[in-house]
Design a protein around this motif. Sequence first.
Motif, PDB file in Angstrom:
ATOM      1  N   ASP A 198     -39.223 -30.160  26.280  1.00 36.50           N
ATOM      2  CA  ASP A 198     -39.827 -29.880  27.502  1.00 36.50           C
ATOM      3  C   ASP A 198     -38.806 -30.461  28.847  1.00 36.50           C
ATOM      4  OD1 ASP A 198     -42.005 -30.361  26.037  1.00 36.50           O
ATOM      5  OD2 ASP A 198     -42.538 -32.336  26.357  1.00 36.50           O
ATOM      6  N   ALA A 199     -37.431 -30.593  28.568  1.00 33.93           N
ATOM      7  CA  ALA A 199     -36.525 -30.672  29.783  1.00 33.93           C
ATOM      8  C   ALA A 199     -36.028 -29.348  29.823  1.00 33.93           C
ATOM      9  CB  ALA A 199     -35.295 -31.493  29.207  1.00 33.93           C
ATOM     10  N   MET A 200     -36.177 -28.430  29.095  1.00 27.58           N
ATOM     11  CA  MET A 200     -35.462 -27.011  29.077  1.00 27.58           C
ATOM     12  C   MET A 200     -36.611 -26.008  29.395  1.00 27.58           C
ATOM     13  SD  MET A 200     -32.405 -26.914  26.565  1.00 27.58           S
ATOM     14  CE  MET A 200     -33.248 -27.664  25.255  1.00 27.58           C
ATOM     15  N   LYS A 201     -37.977 -26.144  28.908  1.00 30.22           N
ATOM     16  CA  LYS A 201     -38.889 -25.289  29.180  1.00 30.22           C
ATOM     17  C   LYS A 201     -39.215 -24.878  30.704  1.00 30.22           C
ATOM     18  CE  LYS A 201     -43.310 -27.412  28.356  1.00 30.22           C
ATOM     19  NZ  LYS A 201     -44.076 -27.926  27.323  1.00 30.22           N
ATOM     20  N   GLY A 202     -39.775 -23.774  30.937  1.00 31.81           N
ATOM     21  CA  GLY A 202     -40.311 -23.640  32.321  1.00 31.81           C
ATOM     22  C   GLY A 202     -39.114 -23.466  33.429  1.00 31.81           C
ATOM     23  N   GLY A 261     -21.270 -23.431  32.943  1.00 30.02           N
ATOM     24  CA  GLY A 261     -20.006 -24.092  33.257  1.00 30.02           C
ATOM     25  C   GLY A 261     -19.612 -25.449  32.548  1.00 30.02           C
ATOM     26  N   TYR A 262     -18.988 -26.311  33.190  1.00 26.90           N
ATOM     27  CA  TYR A 262     -18.500 -27.437  32.250  1.00 26.90           C
ATOM     28  C   TYR A 262     -19.566 -28.369  31.824  1.00 26.90           C
ATOM     29  CZ  TYR A 262     -13.867 -26.125  34.056  1.00 26.90           C
ATOM     30  OH  TYR A 262     -12.719 -25.562  34.415  1.00 26.90           O
ATOM     31  N   LEU A 263     -20.896 -28.481  32.490  1.00 28.48           N
ATOM     32  CA  LEU A 263     -21.947 -29.145  32.012  1.00 28.48           C
ATOM     33  C   LEU A 263     -22.210 -28.474  30.568  1.00 28.48           C
ATOM     34  CD1 LEU A 263     -23.894 -31.333  32.261  1.00 28.48           C
ATOM     35  CD2 LEU A 263     -25.608 -29.514  33.292  1.00 28.48           C
ATOM     36  N   GLU A 264     -22.455 -27.274  30.496  1.00 26.74           N
ATOM     37  CA  GLU A 264     -22.740 -26.646  29.349  1.00 26.74           C
ATOM     38  C   GLU A 264     -21.810 -26.924  28.383  1.00 26.74           C
ATOM     39  OE1 GLU A 264     -22.116 -22.536  27.197  1.00 26.74           O
ATOM     40  OE2 GLU A 264     -22.804 -22.295  29.280  1.00 26.74           O
ATOM     41  N   ARG A 265     -20.320 -27.142  28.491  1.00 23.49           N
ATOM     42  CA  ARG A 265     -19.415 -27.208  27.542  1.00 23.49           C
ATOM     43  C   ARG A 265     -19.722 -28.700  27.042  1.00 23.49           C
ATOM     44  NH1 ARG A 265     -13.936 -24.245  29.618  1.00 23.49           N
ATOM     45  NH2 ARG A 265     -14.756 -21.936  29.919  1.00 23.49           N
ATOM     46  N   ILE A 266     -19.654 -29.662  27.986  1.00 23.39           N
ATOM     47  CA  ILE A 266     -19.901 -31.095  27.756  1.00 23.39           C
ATOM     48  C   ILE A 266     -20.894 -31.433  26.736  1.00 23.39           C
ATOM     49  CG2 ILE A 266     -20.887 -32.134  29.541  1.00 23.39           C
ATOM     50  CD1 ILE A 266     -18.855 -34.575  29.374  1.00 23.39           C
ATOM     51  N   LEU A 267     -22.333 -30.690  27.165  1.00 20.63           N
ATOM     52  CA  LEU A 267     -23.336 -30.948  26.364  1.00 20.63           C
ATOM     53  C   LEU A 267     -23.178 -30.477  24.815  1.00 20.63           C
ATOM     54  CD1 LEU A 267     -26.060 -30.278  28.943  1.00 20.63           C
ATOM     55  CD2 LEU A 267     -25.322 -32.384  28.080  1.00 20.63           C
ATOM     56  N   VAL A 268     -22.634 -29.279  24.799  1.00 18.07           N
ATOM     57  CA  VAL A 268     -22.333 -28.384  23.416  1.00 18.07           C
ATOM     58  C   VAL A 268     -21.492 -29.227  22.732  1.00 18.07           C
ATOM     59  CG1 VAL A 268     -21.370 -26.484  22.366  1.00 18.07           C
ATOM     60  CG2 VAL A 268     -23.197 -26.337  24.137  1.00 18.07           C
ATOM     61  N   GLY A 283     -38.280 -23.335  16.281  1.00 16.18           N
ATOM     62  CA  GLY A 283     -37.857 -21.915  15.649  1.00 16.18           C
ATOM     63  C   GLY A 283     -36.659 -21.597  16.465  1.00 16.18           C
ATOM     64  N   ALA A 284     -35.963 -22.598  16.885  1.00 13.79           N
ATOM     65  CA  ALA A 284     -34.787 -22.076  17.881  1.00 13.79           C
ATOM     66  C   ALA A 284     -33.700 -22.933  17.779  1.00 13.79           C
ATOM     67  CB  ALA A 284     -35.160 -21.835  19.234  1.00 13.79           C
ATOM     68  N   ASP A 288     -30.214 -23.150  22.937  1.00 11.69           N
ATOM     69  CA  ASP A 288     -31.201 -23.231  24.291  1.00 11.69           C
ATOM     70  C   ASP A 288     -30.462 -24.111  25.141  1.00 11.69           C
ATOM     71  OD1 ASP A 288     -33.154 -21.975  22.839  1.00 11.69           O
ATOM     72  OD2 ASP A 288     -34.418 -23.692  22.734  1.00 11.69           O
ATOM     73  N   ILE A 289     -29.628 -24.822  24.795  1.00 12.61           N
ATOM     74  CA  ILE A 289     -28.681 -25.705  25.678  1.00 12.61           C
ATOM     75  C   ILE A 289     -27.649 -24.825  26.503  1.00 12.61           C
ATOM     76  CG2 ILE A 289     -27.045 -27.322  26.262  1.00 12.61           C
ATOM     77  CD1 ILE A 289     -28.571 -29.227  24.237  1.00 12.61           C
ATOM     78  N   GLN A 290     -27.276 -23.787  25.827  1.00 14.39           N
ATOM     79  CA  GLN A 290     -26.284 -22.799  26.222  1.00 14.39           C
ATOM     80  C   GLN A 290     -26.806 -21.778  27.146  1.00 14.39           C
ATOM     81  OE1 GLN A 290     -24.704 -21.376  22.540  1.00 14.39           O
ATOM     82  NE2 GLN A 290     -22.642 -22.434  23.177  1.00 14.39           N
ATOM     83  N   ALA A 291     -28.338 -21.399  27.098  1.00 15.63           N
ATOM     84  CA  ALA A 291     -29.112 -20.579  27.824  1.00 15.63           C
ATOM     85  C   ALA A 291     -29.448 -21.245  28.872  1.00 15.63           C
ATOM     86  CB  ALA A 291     -30.317 -20.042  26.812  1.00 15.63           C
ATOM     87  N   ASP A 292     -29.596 -22.207  29.026  1.00 13.18           N
ATOM     88  CA  ASP A 292     -30.198 -23.334  30.114  1.00 13.18           C
ATOM     89  C   ASP A 292     -29.298 -24.001  30.915  1.00 13.18           C
ATOM     90  OD1 ASP A 292     -33.045 -23.078  29.938  1.00 13.18           O
ATOM     91  OD2 ASP A 292     -32.873 -25.062  30.635  1.00 13.18           O
TER      92      ASP A 292
END
Length: 327
Positions: free
Chosen positions: A104-108, A153-160, A140-141, A146-150
Amino acid sequence: MAWWKAWIEQEGVTVKGSPHFNPDPDAETLYKAMKGIGTNEQAIIDVLTKRSNAQRQQIAKSFKAQFGKDLTETLKSELSGKFERLIVALMYPPYRYEAKELHDAMKGLGTKEGVIIEILASRTKNQLQEIMKAYEEDYGASLEEDIQADTSGYLERILVCLLQGSRDDVSGFVDPGLAVQDAQDLYAAGEKIHGTDEMKFITILCTRSATHLMRVFEEYEKIASKSIEDSIKSETHGSLEEAMLTVVKCTRNLHSYFAERLYYALKGAGTRDGTLIRNIVSRSEIDLNLIKCQFTKMYGKTLSSMIMGDTSGDYKNALLNLVGSDS
């Protein structure tokens, strides 16, 4: 599991479930509460907030077997607003609920980074693996993709990085030499140079155990003459700052972190109901009692009293049941 650990965990639970449990009469009570004109909300609250999640799953099975209907869908069609949101949250198995919150946090349009940060930084390696599995089954994902697509930068890296669950949260082993080295590396990556080496911060915060990081934070303060939090605040901003600070807070004291999230959801104008519901539902069978104690210590008032002042009606009654007494 050591007996004391089991005892502490039991002490932390606010929703223990019914000792003499039988799903059939419960399913019948719920069916009657929703049959015909008007809904008996109190009956729904009395059943669902007083049962453990495992018991709620049994009730749903019995409801389907007796009445040929899906319990969650029936609840959705009878209830509305925040009360519906809370009751439906109670019906999800834990890991599927957290997967749903992430989805829900990523859709839309727009991503709710705060939700993703809260869940990924505060769960153990094992919990994260279960959440990823549930996410893949339900949507199914891949959660990571999904986190990478959403994010970027560094936020993506820390989350992954957090999602990889490379933090060693079991051994409790601390290598004093490495702790000093880590502290020096963090100082060099932040305070000492012009511009910040974010990856150094991310690597150390996301791959070391909590016990080890506590030692790193101590050593850091000796070298930098300021706390790691102050350095993060002066070196980063926005969602990356929030993510790094959350890792530090969860490392220092997980219960304080959740107490702060709940306080932030209730204080000021307007309630952040998503945060309130998610944290009460997801911690009620883990450590909500310990979070409540911390809440009172930090804010000089009880969680229940703030819920009473900030919410109303069936929603308030259901929340108070889940939070349990203040004694």
